[in-house]
Design an enzyme around this catalytic site. Structure first.
Site, mmCIF file in Angstrom:
data_model
loop_
_atom_site.group_PDB
_atom_site.id
_atom_site.type_symbol
_atom_site.label_atom_id
_atom_site.label_comp_id
_atom_site.label_asym_id
_atom_site.label_seq_id
_atom_site.Cartn_x
_atom_site.Cartn_y
_atom_site.Cartn_z
ATOM 1 N N GLU A 115 0.837 -1.219 0.000
ATOM 2 C CA GLU A 115 0.000 0.000 0.000
ATOM 3 C C GLU A 115 0.868 1.264 0.000
ATOM 4 O O GLU A 115 0.391 2.345 0.354
ATOM 5 C CB GLU A 115 -0.935 0.018 1.227
ATOM 6 N N HIS A 139 -2.734 2.266 8.042
ATOM 7 C CA HIS A 139 -3.809 1.459 7.455
ATOM 8 C C HIS A 139 -3.971 0.227 8.334
ATOM 9 O O HIS A 139 -2.979 -0.428 8.678
ATOM 10 C CB HIS A 139 -3.466 1.033 6.024
ATOM 11 N N HIS A 141 -6.941 -3.123 9.792
ATOM 12 C CA HIS A 141 -8.172 -3.876 9.593
ATOM 13 C C HIS A 141 -8.994 -3.821 10.881
ATOM 14 O O HIS A 141 -9.147 -4.832 11.576
ATOM 15 C CB HIS A 141 -7.837 -5.306 9.180
ATOM 16 N N GLU A 169 -17.831 11.663 21.883
ATOM 17 C CA GLU A 169 -16.562 12.364 21.645
ATOM 18 C C GLU A 169 -16.223 12.474 20.157
ATOM 19 O O GLU A 169 -15.305 13.195 19.786
ATOM 20 C CB GLU A 169 -15.418 11.602 22.330
ATOM 21 N N HIS A 210 -12.878 -3.873 4.016
ATOM 22 C CA HIS A 210 -11.426 -4.090 4.143
ATOM 23 C C HIS A 210 -10.819 -3.452 5.387
ATOM 24 O O HIS A 210 -10.128 -4.131 6.151
ATOM 25 C CB HIS A 210 -10.732 -3.561 2.866
HETATM 26 P P1 13P Z 1 1.194 -5.493 3.161
HETATM 27 O O1 13P Z 1 1.638 -6.780 3.830
HETATM 28 O O2 13P Z 1 1.735 -5.400 1.756
HETATM 29 O O3 13P Z 1 1.530 -4.292 4.002
HETATM 30 O O4 13P Z 1 -0.376 -5.555 2.985
HETATM 31 C C1 13P Z 1 -1.231 -5.667 4.087
HETATM 32 C C2 13P Z 1 -2.561 -5.073 3.844
HETATM 33 O O5 13P Z 1 -3.268 -4.792 4.787
HETATM 34 C C3 13P Z 1 -2.983 -4.801 2.440
HETATM 35 O O6 13P Z 1 -4.146 -4.010 2.400
HETATM 36 ZN ZN ZN Z 2 -5.301 -4.030 4.282
#
Ligand code: 13P
Ligand code: ZN
Length: 279
Positions: A115, A139, A141, A169, A210
């Site tokens: 990413e 980023h 999950h 909040e 995602h």
């Molecule tokens: P990477 O292992 O390339 O960082 O990817 C993880 C991920 O969350 C892709 O969206």
């Molecule tokens: Zn991801």
């Protein structure tokens, strides 16, 4: 990791460990980048060119010459604390912001996150928009925000207002709102561009099905804003799982909270109709 480690390594260890503890970072899920401030480079490991130049999909002149600490592709965030030199690296951009090369880390032959384009385009956007204040992009999950994107048909406006109404909040934490990005292929130039465009004006963007991208002046701030949004999503889902939501913060209460803390909430989000989510 000893207290003698460079500050930026200590920071990514703290953040990645917290992300793992939170349940946000299964396997290699999630990635982190930090634009390095020269004044935080004290005690840095030796930085010297370790790779050829790699050309970015899009030149980013606003990042010319900048250095970044970045997590590696395929690496588990929970392992950064054990072996930072294997799981993270320092890259620098060339004088045109068109190419990057490795200066440290990714031992023995790793590469930056898949990413990277989304991270770097976001850094360029937020560096300019914040007058050089913003330095961190995460980023991850975050499961409650992902679950919300399955449970409800969302827009940027309804998602924003739903979270503001689900945790008192939130309108203070992210008055600019949270972008909703309908599903696109992860790692693609399209999702990188959509994310950077969104984060120029908002601190957070949800990727449908995602995860989430968040920005901050440092890793703590980026982590905190994601944590706040994911907790609001969790509160909503917990309340909903009882079978009936009896009441919620209304529009006027959200407006009054914002006024009390002297923040200006996104007007389109404040005007959004979320009544169906609370029926
Ligand atoms: P990477 O292992 O390339 O960082 O990817 C993880 C991920 O969350 C892709 O969206
Ligand atoms: Zn991801």
């Amino acid at each position: 990791m000893s207290k003698d480690a460079p500050v930026f390594i200590q920071e990514i260890i703290k953040t990645s460990s917290d992300m793992w503890q939170k349940g946000w970072a299964e396997a290699n899920g999630g990635n982190i980048s930090l634009r390095l401030k020269p004044e935080k480079m004290g005690n840095a490991p030796e930085l010297r060119p370790k790779s050829e130049w790699f050309t970015l999909e899009k030149a980013l002149p606003g990042l010319a010459g900048e250095k970044f600490l970045v997590s590696g592709t395929g690496k588990f965030l929970r392992n950064i604390s054990l072996f930072p030199e294997k799981n993270v690296g320092v890259v620098e951009l060339d004088g045109a912001g068109a190419r990057y090369r490795l200066l440290w880390g990714f031992e023995p032959d790793g590469r930056p996150t898949s990413e990277l384009e989304a991270h770097l385009r976001t850094h360029e956007a937020v560096k300019e928009a914040s007058n050089d204040v913003m330095h961190a992009v995460i980023h991850t999950h975050a499961p409650n925000l992902i679950a919300l994107s399955y449970a409800l048909e969302l827009t940027t406006e309804t998602l924003t207002k739903l979270l503001w109404q689900s945790h008192a909040e939130c309108v203070v934490g992210f008055p600019g709102g949270i972008e909703f990005i309908p599903w696109m292929m992860a790692g693609s130039p399209e999702i990188a561009e959509a994310t950077a465009t969104a984060l120029r004006v908002r601190p957070l963007a949800v990727w449908q099905f995602h995860g989430v991208f968040g920005t901050g002046r440092n890793l703590d701030a980026a982590f905190g804003i994601i944590d706040m949004a994911d907790k609001a999503a969790q509160i909503y889902l917990m309340a909903r799982s009882t079978g009936r939501i009896a009441c919620t913060l209304n529009t006027d209460q959200v407006r009054r909270i914002a006024a009390n803390f002297k923040v200006v909430p996104d007007a389109a989000a404040l005007a959004a109709d979320t009544s169906a989510f609370f029926a």
